[in-house]
Scaffold this motif. Sequence first.
Motif, short mmCIF file in Angstrom:
data_model
loop_
_atom_site.label_atom_id
_atom_site.label_comp_id
_atom_site.label_asym_id
_atom_site.label_seq_id
_atom_site.Cartn_x
_atom_site.Cartn_y
_atom_site.Cartn_z
N ASP A 135 74.57 -72.14 82.72
CA ASP A 135 74.90 -72.48 81.33
C ASP A 135 74.43 -71.36 80.41
N GLY A 136 74.90 -71.39 79.18
CA GLY A 136 74.61 -70.31 78.25
C GLY A 136 73.15 -70.17 77.90
N ALA A 137 72.46 -71.30 77.72
CA ALA A 137 71.05 -71.25 77.35
C ALA A 137 70.23 -70.56 78.44
N GLU A 138 70.54 -70.90 79.68
CA GLU A 138 69.84 -70.27 80.80
C GLU A 138 70.17 -68.79 80.88
N ALA A 139 71.41 -68.45 80.55
CA ALA A 139 71.81 -67.03 80.57
C ALA A 139 71.00 -66.23 79.55
N VAL A 140 70.81 -66.79 78.36
CA VAL A 140 70.02 -66.11 77.33
C VAL A 140 68.59 -65.91 77.80
N GLU A 141 68.00 -66.96 78.36
CA GLU A 141 66.63 -66.88 78.84
C GLU A 141 66.48 -65.83 79.94
N LEU A 142 67.42 -65.87 80.91
CA LEU A 142 67.35 -64.91 82.02
C LEU A 142 67.59 -63.48 81.54
N ALA A 143 68.51 -63.31 80.60
CA ALA A 143 68.79 -61.97 80.09
C ALA A 143 67.57 -61.38 79.40
N ARG A 144 66.87 -62.19 78.65
CA ARG A 144 65.66 -61.71 77.96
C ARG A 144 64.54 -61.41 78.94
N ARG A 145 64.54 -62.14 80.05
CA ARG A 145 63.48 -61.96 81.03
C ARG A 145 63.76 -60.82 82.00
N THR A 146 65.01 -60.68 82.44
CA THR A 146 65.34 -59.68 83.45
C THR A 146 65.95 -58.41 82.87
N LEU A 147 66.44 -58.47 81.61
CA LEU A 147 67.05 -57.32 80.94
C LEU A 147 68.10 -56.62 81.82
N PRO A 148 69.13 -57.34 82.23
CA PRO A 148 70.18 -56.73 83.06
C PRO A 148 70.97 -55.70 82.27
N ASP A 149 71.55 -54.77 82.98
CA ASP A 149 72.42 -53.79 82.31
C ASP A 149 73.69 -54.45 81.81
N VAL A 150 74.25 -55.35 82.63
CA VAL A 150 75.52 -56.01 82.31
C VAL A 150 75.42 -57.50 82.61
N VAL A 151 75.96 -58.31 81.71
CA VAL A 151 76.07 -59.75 81.92
C VAL A 151 77.55 -60.09 82.08
N LEU A 152 77.91 -60.73 83.19
CA LEU A 152 79.26 -61.26 83.37
C LEU A 152 79.23 -62.70 82.86
N MET A 153 79.88 -62.94 81.74
CA MET A 153 79.71 -64.18 80.99
C MET A 153 80.97 -65.04 80.96
N ASP A 154 80.85 -66.25 81.51
CA ASP A 154 81.92 -67.22 81.37
C ASP A 154 81.93 -67.75 79.93
N VAL A 155 83.06 -68.27 79.49
CA VAL A 155 83.15 -68.75 78.12
C VAL A 155 82.78 -70.22 78.02
N ARG A 156 83.41 -71.04 78.83
CA ARG A 156 83.19 -72.48 78.73
C ARG A 156 82.06 -72.91 79.68
N MET A 157 80.91 -73.19 79.10
CA MET A 157 79.76 -73.64 79.87
C MET A 157 79.03 -74.74 79.12
N PRO A 158 78.29 -75.58 79.83
CA PRO A 158 77.54 -76.65 79.16
C PRO A 158 76.28 -76.12 78.47
N VAL A 159 75.65 -76.99 77.70
CA VAL A 159 74.40 -76.71 76.98
C VAL A 159 74.62 -75.71 75.86
N MET A 160 75.06 -74.52 76.20
CA MET A 160 75.41 -73.49 75.23
C MET A 160 76.60 -72.71 75.77
N ASP A 161 77.66 -72.55 74.99
CA ASP A 161 78.83 -71.85 75.51
C ASP A 161 78.59 -70.35 75.57
N GLY A 162 79.51 -69.65 76.22
CA GLY A 162 79.34 -68.22 76.43
C GLY A 162 79.41 -67.40 75.16
N ILE A 163 80.06 -67.93 74.12
CA ILE A 163 80.16 -67.20 72.86
C ILE A 163 78.79 -67.10 72.19
N GLU A 164 78.13 -68.23 72.04
CA GLU A 164 76.81 -68.23 71.41
C GLU A 164 75.81 -67.48 72.29
#
Length: 220
Positions: A36-65
């Motif tokens: 989900d988007g919220a987990e993606a934000v948390e993981l991105a801040r923690r792991t600092l990946p070069d690239v995020v492959l982001m789906d749009v429609r996800m629960p909790v927080m969508d890919g746009i936000e």
Amino acid sequence: MTISILLADDQALVRMAFRSLLDTMPGITVVGESADGAEAVELARRTLPDVVLMDVRMPVMDGIEATRRITSSTASRVLILTTFDLDEYAFEGLRAGACGFLLKDVVPAVLQAAIRAVASGDAVLTPRITRGLVDRFAQIAPWPRADDAGARFAHLTAREREVFHLIAAGLSNAEIAERLFLTEATVKTHITRILTKLQLRDRVQVVIFAYEHQLRTQGG
């Protein structure tokens, strides 16, 4: 240089398919997955990946936000995963700071090239998709203008304005070079200067800037 990837998609099978594919590519490593988007934000801040492959429609927080939060708080670059290349949600992703589109049925060679391009600072939009983006923004009301937009645009030289309008019309570097009788290296130099003067990140933002500030494209 190894490129680190974060996968964000609520479908486990999709994540598994992409991970299996990415694991076969030299110089690319998956550092995390999120459903989900919220987990993606948390993981991105923690792991600092070069690239995020982001789906749009996800629960909790969508890919746009999630894209908006990741691009505003990290140096990670986001590629939108979409089923259709003219998905309206994917366009919103671009406005949120994504660097382009990837179709979920992308072939391995294109996926690898796209990831490497984005990791190196480029954007991933084919001319056809860019023209679709232009058409999309042409149909909606102009966004509010920034007070200094006109001043920034006025700093472009005549040649840089030509290149600007051709980018916004969806032409590739090769097509711009042919149209203006320049080398591709010269076109890239002009683009670098345009991005610097307009305080933009990549050619995606050039297209958005053109319509945000009602700068009609020419030559497209």
